[in-house]
Scaffold this active site. Sequence first.
Site, PDB file in Angstrom:
ATOM      1  N   ARG A 124       0.847  -1.190   0.000  1.00 25.84           N
ATOM      2  CA  ARG A 124       0.000   0.000   0.000  1.00 25.84           C
ATOM      3  C   ARG A 124       0.884   1.243   0.000  1.00 25.84           C
ATOM      4  NH1 ARG A 124      -3.610   2.554   4.858  1.00 25.84           N
ATOM      5  NH2 ARG A 124      -4.237   4.351   3.631  1.00 25.84           N
ATOM      6  N   HIS A 168      -3.495  10.699   1.314  1.00 23.12           N
ATOM      7  CA  HIS A 168      -3.031  10.412   2.681  1.00 23.12           C
ATOM      8  C   HIS A 168      -2.459  11.718   3.245  1.00 23.12           C
ATOM      9  CE1 HIS A 168      -1.642   6.893   5.403  1.00 23.12           C
ATOM     10  NE2 HIS A 168      -1.343   7.989   6.064  1.00 23.12           N
ATOM     11  N   GLU A 213      -8.063   7.645   6.602  1.00 26.88           N
ATOM     12  CA  GLU A 213      -8.429   8.092   7.949  1.00 26.88           C
ATOM     13  C   GLU A 213      -9.013   9.505   7.987  1.00 26.88           C
ATOM     14  OE1 GLU A 213      -5.277   7.609  10.762  1.00 26.88           O
ATOM     15  OE2 GLU A 213      -5.190   5.455  10.509  1.00 26.88           O
ATOM     16  N   ASN A 354      -7.979   0.627   9.654  1.00 22.16           N
ATOM     17  CA  ASN A 354      -6.683   0.831  10.294  1.00 22.16           C
ATOM     18  C   ASN A 354      -6.910   0.637  11.790  1.00 22.16           C
ATOM     19  OD1 ASN A 354      -5.965   1.649   7.748  1.00 22.16           O
ATOM     20  ND2 ASN A 354      -5.470   3.762   8.285  1.00 22.16           N
ATOM     21  N   TYR A 356      -5.290   0.038  15.526  1.00 25.29           N
ATOM     22  CA  TYR A 356      -4.115   0.046  16.408  1.00 25.29           C
ATOM     23  C   TYR A 356      -4.488  -0.333  17.836  1.00 25.29           C
ATOM     24  CZ  TYR A 356      -1.429   2.202  12.650  1.00 25.29           C
ATOM     25  OH  TYR A 356      -0.788   2.429  11.458  1.00 25.29           O
ATOM     26  N   GLU A 411      -4.014  -0.979   7.943  1.00 21.73           N
ATOM     27  CA  GLU A 411      -2.877  -0.574   8.791  1.00 21.73           C
ATOM     28  C   GLU A 411      -2.992  -1.253  10.145  1.00 21.73           C
ATOM     29  OE1 GLU A 411      -2.001   3.593   9.505  1.00 21.73           O
ATOM     30  OE2 GLU A 411      -2.470   4.106   7.413  1.00 21.73           O
TER      31      GLU A 411
HETATM   32  C1  FCB Z   1      -1.972   6.163  11.103  1.00 17.11           C
HETATM   33  C2  FCB Z   1      -1.616   6.958   9.865  1.00 17.11           C
HETATM   34  C3  FCB Z   1      -0.234   6.663   9.363  1.00 17.11           C
HETATM   35  C4  FCB Z   1       0.761   6.532  10.507  1.00 17.11           C
HETATM   36  C5  FCB Z   1       0.258   5.543  11.521  1.00 17.11           C
HETATM   37  C6  FCB Z   1       1.231   5.294  12.661  1.00 17.11           C
HETATM   38  O1  FCB Z   1      -2.977   6.837  11.788  1.00 17.11           O
HETATM   39  O2  FCB Z   1      -2.524   6.659   8.827  1.00 17.11           O
HETATM   40  O3  FCB Z   1       0.129   7.660   8.460  1.00 17.11           O
HETATM   41  O4  FCB Z   1       0.974   7.769  11.060  1.00 17.11           O
HETATM   42  O5  FCB Z   1      -0.954   6.005  12.058  1.00 17.11           O
END
Ligand code: FCB
Length: 516
Positions: A124, A168, A213, A354, A356, A411
């Site tokens: 990507r 982005h 995002e 995405n 985390y 992500e």
């Molecule tokens: C996400 C972003 C990416 C990077 C990661 C750690 O929110 O999309 O650009 O900063 O976090």
Amino acid sequence: MTRPRSISHDFTRREFLSVSGASALSLANLRLAQGAPTSQTSPAPGAQTAPPFSKDFLWGAATSAYQIEGAAREDGKGLSVWDEFVRKPGKIRDGQTGDVACDFCHRYAEDVAHMREMGLTAFRFSISWPRVLPGGTGAVNQKGLDFYSRLVDALLAAGIAPVATLFHWDTPLALHHRGGWLTRDMPRWFADYAVVIARALSDRVTYWLTINEPRSFIGGAYVTGVQAPGEKRARAEYMRAAHITFLAHGRAVQAIRANAHQPAQIGYACDVSPSLPATDSAVDAAAARESTFASPLDHFSGAHWWRENAWWLDPVFLGRYPDAALTALGKDAPEILPGDMETIRQPLDFLGANIYGGWLVRASANGEFEEVHFPAGFPLTAFGWQITPDAMYWGPKWLHERYKMPIFITENGCSSRDSVSLDGKVHDPQRIDFTARYLLALARASREGVPLLGYLHWSLLDNFEWQEGYTQRFGLIFVDFPSRRRIPKDSAHWYASMIKSNGASLPRLPAVAGLP
Ligand code: FCB
């Protein structure tokens, strides 16, 4: 509530994740996080043998243009809001810029060779809008377009599927000066740009993401102002920017479909922070699910901005804003013109998530939900983000239930304090452990029938982490920034062997509640 490494005292999503006493991890996860080490590269005795993912599951890594490319002023590229923002004193840690970053524009062939060695099947990247259209609209910079064409060819020659993101966060500066994301001209400008890209690359690119995002982008750009262009706007204005961003997404989908040389697989990459059940009980799971898609007013202020999910997904996939959000926002809700919601809700092929981490929630005595604080000393990444692997189970599961779309993890990853050891290698056991835990949770979702297209690790390379400069290393490949030399970390080797087994080599964690 302070965070030592933050440039600004405003709450970024990262700061919020790190300092909120109300963030999340389920008890199952807590046991996971404190449990068995998982950094082995081969199956433990009794490990799973059948791959938990479908045979065409895409394994890859994710990046973005400003964070890796460099060549900020070469070959006719125009400026983006980031090119300007990084020059403002105090905005970026150590005054760093993305002028050179990983120098990907000049070193992409070497990086594609690393990807091939790792066995990646997808990569990507994002296209820098001002590299292709220096003024944002109008004349095309052929040299800029040619760069992406060469990159796509190199990926395909290596057997790697390109996954192209149109935006982005690097808005053309010229368009920002013309009103940018606050003007209803922006969706048309974005669609025109999408036409140029689709015509040039869609003979070879199948997978597309429109906007990365929107929640983080609007939050950093216009709410907290810690990211380019660094503005703090009134709520009515930033909610208007959100609506315009959704319209731009819809117009870009139409543009790609109308101009693609072959059927396109189009998605939308949203950052999602699910609420996670605090215990294994069904009532807490129901409470967490409800909380994940709740839209109280405080989700629309800087402090709780990164908790809202439904606002950023419902319009795109269901064609409406959450009623609760519209009621809470009142006069600050964006104006919706006839046809807007139809434009926003375009048929899509997948939901890009995405993921985390998430927050911890349980059922409250009054039958609603309440947050649960993390225990002291809870595992954190180098960034200070809590490690909550359950987010990779509940997130995809609930997203699929609500939106009925295949899920593509676009992500996931962690920063760690990596450096070159005396043996010349980069040992990053934390990243291996983090990724194994999240993939085990994803495997659980897969086994329970959630359709998954693939997993893209953030990131391929250590890179420019926005306002944190080069201090947060997220790569599977280490970059020595003075020389730009690359060294695949231990995690890159681990990831390669895991890909080879299609996930079957993931370690089995003994007696972990909630995992099969
Ligand atoms: C996400 C972003 C990416 C990077 C990661 C750690 O929110 O999309 O650009 O900063 O976090």
